[in-house]
Design a protein around this motif. Structure first.
Motif, PDB file in Angstrom:
ATOM      1  N   LEU A  25       0.829  -1.211   0.000  1.00 55.71           N
ATOM      2  CA  LEU A  25       0.000   0.000   0.000  1.00 55.71           C
ATOM      3  C   LEU A  25       0.862   1.260   0.000  1.00 55.71           C
ATOM      4  O   LEU A  25       0.525   2.252  -0.652  1.00 55.71           O
ATOM      5  CB  LEU A  25      -0.928  -0.010   1.214  1.00 55.71           C
ATOM      6  CG  LEU A  25      -2.053  -1.057   1.192  1.00 55.71           C
ATOM      7  CD1 LEU A  25      -2.808  -1.059   2.506  1.00 55.71           C
ATOM      8  CD2 LEU A  25      -3.005  -0.788   0.032  1.00 55.71           C
ATOM      9  N   GLU A  26       1.986   1.215   0.731  1.00 51.07           N
ATOM     10  CA  GLU A  26       2.890   2.374   0.726  1.00 51.07           C
ATOM     11  C   GLU A  26       3.473   2.583  -0.669  1.00 51.07           C
ATOM     12  O   GLU A  26       3.559   3.714  -1.155  1.00 51.07           O
ATOM     13  CB  GLU A  26       4.013   2.161   1.738  1.00 51.07           C
ATOM     14  CG  GLU A  26       4.963   3.347   1.834  1.00 51.07           C
ATOM     15  CD  GLU A  26       6.208   3.045   2.633  1.00 51.07           C
ATOM     16  OE1 GLU A  26       6.696   3.939   3.336  1.00 51.07           O
ATOM     17  OE2 GLU A  26       6.715   1.909   2.540  1.00 51.07           O
ATOM     18  N   SER A  27       3.890   1.500  -1.304  1.00 52.12           N
ATOM     19  CA  SER A  27       4.464   1.596  -2.651  1.00 52.12           C
ATOM     20  C   SER A  27       3.424   2.044  -3.668  1.00 52.12           C
ATOM     21  O   SER A  27       3.756   2.675  -4.677  1.00 52.12           O
ATOM     22  CB  SER A  27       5.036   0.233  -3.077  1.00 52.12           C
ATOM     23  OG  SER A  27       6.013  -0.208  -2.159  1.00 52.12           O
ATOM     24  N   TRP A 112      16.574   5.380 -12.658  1.00 52.73           N
ATOM     25  CA  TRP A 112      17.342   5.304 -11.407  1.00 52.73           C
ATOM     26  C   TRP A 112      16.583   5.940 -10.248  1.00 52.73           C
ATOM     27  O   TRP A 112      16.809   5.587  -9.095  1.00 52.73           O
ATOM     28  CB  TRP A 112      18.707   5.962 -11.572  1.00 52.73           C
ATOM     29  CG  TRP A 112      19.620   5.193 -12.483  1.00 52.73           C
ATOM     30  CD1 TRP A 112      19.991   5.526 -13.758  1.00 52.73           C
ATOM     31  CD2 TRP A 112      20.249   3.943 -12.199  1.00 52.73           C
ATOM     32  NE1 TRP A 112      20.818   4.568 -14.286  1.00 52.73           N
ATOM     33  CE2 TRP A 112      20.995   3.580 -13.348  1.00 52.73           C
ATOM     34  CE3 TRP A 112      20.264   3.097 -11.099  1.00 52.73           C
ATOM     35  CZ2 TRP A 112      21.749   2.406 -13.413  1.00 52.73           C
ATOM     36  CZ3 TRP A 112      21.008   1.914 -11.161  1.00 52.73           C
ATOM     37  CH2 TRP A 112      21.738   1.585 -12.296  1.00 52.73           C
ATOM     38  N   ALA A 113      15.703   6.876 -10.561  1.00 49.04           N
ATOM     39  CA  ALA A 113      14.887   7.487  -9.513  1.00 49.04           C
ATOM     40  C   ALA A 113      13.938   6.458  -8.902  1.00 49.04           C
ATOM     41  O   ALA A 113      13.653   6.492  -7.704  1.00 49.04           O
ATOM     42  CB  ALA A 113      14.089   8.667 -10.069  1.00 49.04           C
ATOM     43  N   LEU A 123      10.294   9.446  -1.989  1.00 52.18           N
ATOM     44  CA  LEU A 123      10.230   8.855  -3.332  1.00 52.18           C
ATOM     45  C   LEU A 123       9.619   7.462  -3.316  1.00 52.18           C
ATOM     46  O   LEU A 123       9.064   7.018  -4.319  1.00 52.18           O
ATOM     47  CB  LEU A 123      11.637   8.795  -3.943  1.00 52.18           C
ATOM     48  CG  LEU A 123      12.202  10.108  -4.476  1.00 52.18           C
ATOM     49  CD1 LEU A 123      13.606   9.908  -4.999  1.00 52.18           C
ATOM     50  CD2 LEU A 123      11.315  10.684  -5.566  1.00 52.18           C
ATOM     51  N   ARG A 124       9.714   6.771  -2.188  1.00 57.25           N
ATOM     52  CA  ARG A 124       9.128   5.432  -2.108  1.00 57.25           C
ATOM     53  C   ARG A 124       7.608   5.488  -2.297  1.00 57.25           C
ATOM     54  O   ARG A 124       7.009   4.587  -2.878  1.00 57.25           O
ATOM     55  CB  ARG A 124       9.473   4.786  -0.763  1.00 57.25           C
ATOM     56  CG  ARG A 124       9.113   3.313  -0.710  1.00 57.25           C
ATOM     57  CD  ARG A 124       9.859   2.570   0.372  1.00 57.25           C
ATOM     58  NE  ARG A 124       9.719   3.159   1.679  1.00 57.25           N
ATOM     59  CZ  ARG A 124      10.718   3.713   2.371  1.00 57.25           C
ATOM     60  NH1 ARG A 124      11.925   3.752   1.849  1.00 57.25           N
ATOM     61  NH2 ARG A 124      10.528   4.218   3.567  1.00 57.25           N
ATOM     62  N   ILE A 125       6.984   6.555  -1.804  1.00 51.98           N
ATOM     63  CA  ILE A 125       5.540   6.736  -1.976  1.00 51.98           C
ATOM     64  C   ILE A 125       5.216   7.227  -3.380  1.00 51.98           C
ATOM     65  O   ILE A 125       4.235   6.821  -3.992  1.00 51.98           O
ATOM     66  CB  ILE A 125       5.007   7.737  -0.924  1.00 51.98           C
ATOM     67  CG1 ILE A 125       5.255   7.192   0.480  1.00 51.98           C
ATOM     68  CG2 ILE A 125       3.524   8.006  -1.127  1.00 51.98           C
ATOM     69  CD1 ILE A 125       4.940   8.192   1.581  1.00 51.98           C
ATOM     70  N   PHE A 126       6.074   8.097  -3.924  1.00 52.73           N
ATOM     71  CA  PHE A 126       5.811   8.740  -5.212  1.00 52.73           C
ATOM     72  C   PHE A 126       6.174   7.881  -6.420  1.00 52.73           C
ATOM     73  O   PHE A 126       5.578   8.029  -7.485  1.00 52.73           O
ATOM     74  CB  PHE A 126       6.630  10.031  -5.320  1.00 52.73           C
ATOM     75  CG  PHE A 126       6.013  11.208  -4.639  1.00 52.73           C
ATOM     76  CD1 PHE A 126       4.802  11.713  -5.049  1.00 52.73           C
ATOM     77  CD2 PHE A 126       6.653  11.809  -3.576  1.00 52.73           C
ATOM     78  CE1 PHE A 126       4.231  12.803  -4.423  1.00 52.73           C
ATOM     79  CE2 PHE A 126       6.092  12.893  -2.938  1.00 52.73           C
ATOM     80  CZ  PHE A 126       4.882  13.396  -3.365  1.00 52.73           C
ATOM     81  N   ALA A 127       7.184   7.013  -6.269  1.00 51.07           N
ATOM     82  CA  ALA A 127       7.831   6.391  -7.428  1.00 51.07           C
ATOM     83  C   ALA A 127       6.849   5.758  -8.417  1.00 51.07           C
ATOM     84  O   ALA A 127       6.878   6.082  -9.608  1.00 51.07           O
ATOM     85  CB  ALA A 127       8.851   5.349  -6.956  1.00 51.07           C
TER      86      ALA A 127
END
Length: 207
Positions: A25-27, A112-113, A123-127
């Motif tokens: 869910l976080e990802s 790479w981002a 970034l883990r939430i946004f990626a």
């Protein structure tokens, strides 16, 4: 209740499912404490034989990869309006400033981002969603997503697990040394704070 104390009351299968679900869910783009759950579970596995660290790492990896993939699909379909909607629902995490920072990272680093974004809370939430919104080619996203998920989830589980085993063994052998060190640190901190307080009193009075 502390996360680890709560996890101790949960069966092993439920721990695997919880870790995979929260990280997934976080990802996907929902701000949840995935890293805290993973670290606490790995530490718990090092202290209790019921939890298999390999299964735990696999559950975390699967949650990370699947969650990011779903987030990518949602972002690709929702586009910019999705980011605006998330900003209304989660202003603390999806503010315009945070989105702009994440976009700059994607423009500069590309796939790479996504890979290194696993190791950065924001970034883990946004990626996943942002990669979809920016129309990153799926094959690039998939490669970065899979390798990033394996390295972050599997690596974190392995490191915390072995650190927990070493720490527990060390504390059992040298627990009295740890107690003495804690007392010395506490006394030293107290003396330093008292000394600073005494020095600050004349300055405060003068002001």
């Amino acid at each position: 209740m502390h996360v680890q104390e709560w996890l101790e009351t949960v069966p092993a299968v439920a721990v695997y499912a919880l870790v995979g679900l929260v990280i997934g869910l976080e990802s996907l783009g929902i701000p949840l404490p995935g890293e805290i759950i993973l670290v606490s579970s790995a530490l718990l596995a090092s202290q209790h034989g019921e939890i298999d660290p390999v299964v735990l790492g696999a559950s975390a990896t699967a949650g990370a990869i699947i969650g990011d993939s779903i987030g990518y699909a949602i972002g690709r379909k929702g586009g910019r309006p999705l980011l605006a909607w998330l900003g209304d629902k989660f202003p603390k995490h999806f503010s315009e400033g945070h989105i702009a920072t994440a976009e700059r990272s994607f423009e500069k680093w590309g796939m790479w981002a996504v890979f290194f974004g696993r190791f950065v809370a924001l970034l883990r939430i946004f990626a996943g969603p942002l990669a979809g919104v920016l129309r990153m080619p799926y094959w690039k996203f998939a490669i970065a997503n899979v390798f990033g998920g394996i390295l972050w989830a599997g690596g974190t589980t392995a490191v915390i697990y072995y650190v927990g085993i070493v720490a527990e063994s060390w504390l059992k052998r040298f627990s009295w040394l740890g107690l003495v060190a804690a007392v010395l640190v506490g006394l030293t901190s107290m003396l330093v704070l008292k000394r600073k307080a005494k020095k600050a009193q004349p300055v405060a009075a003068a002001e």
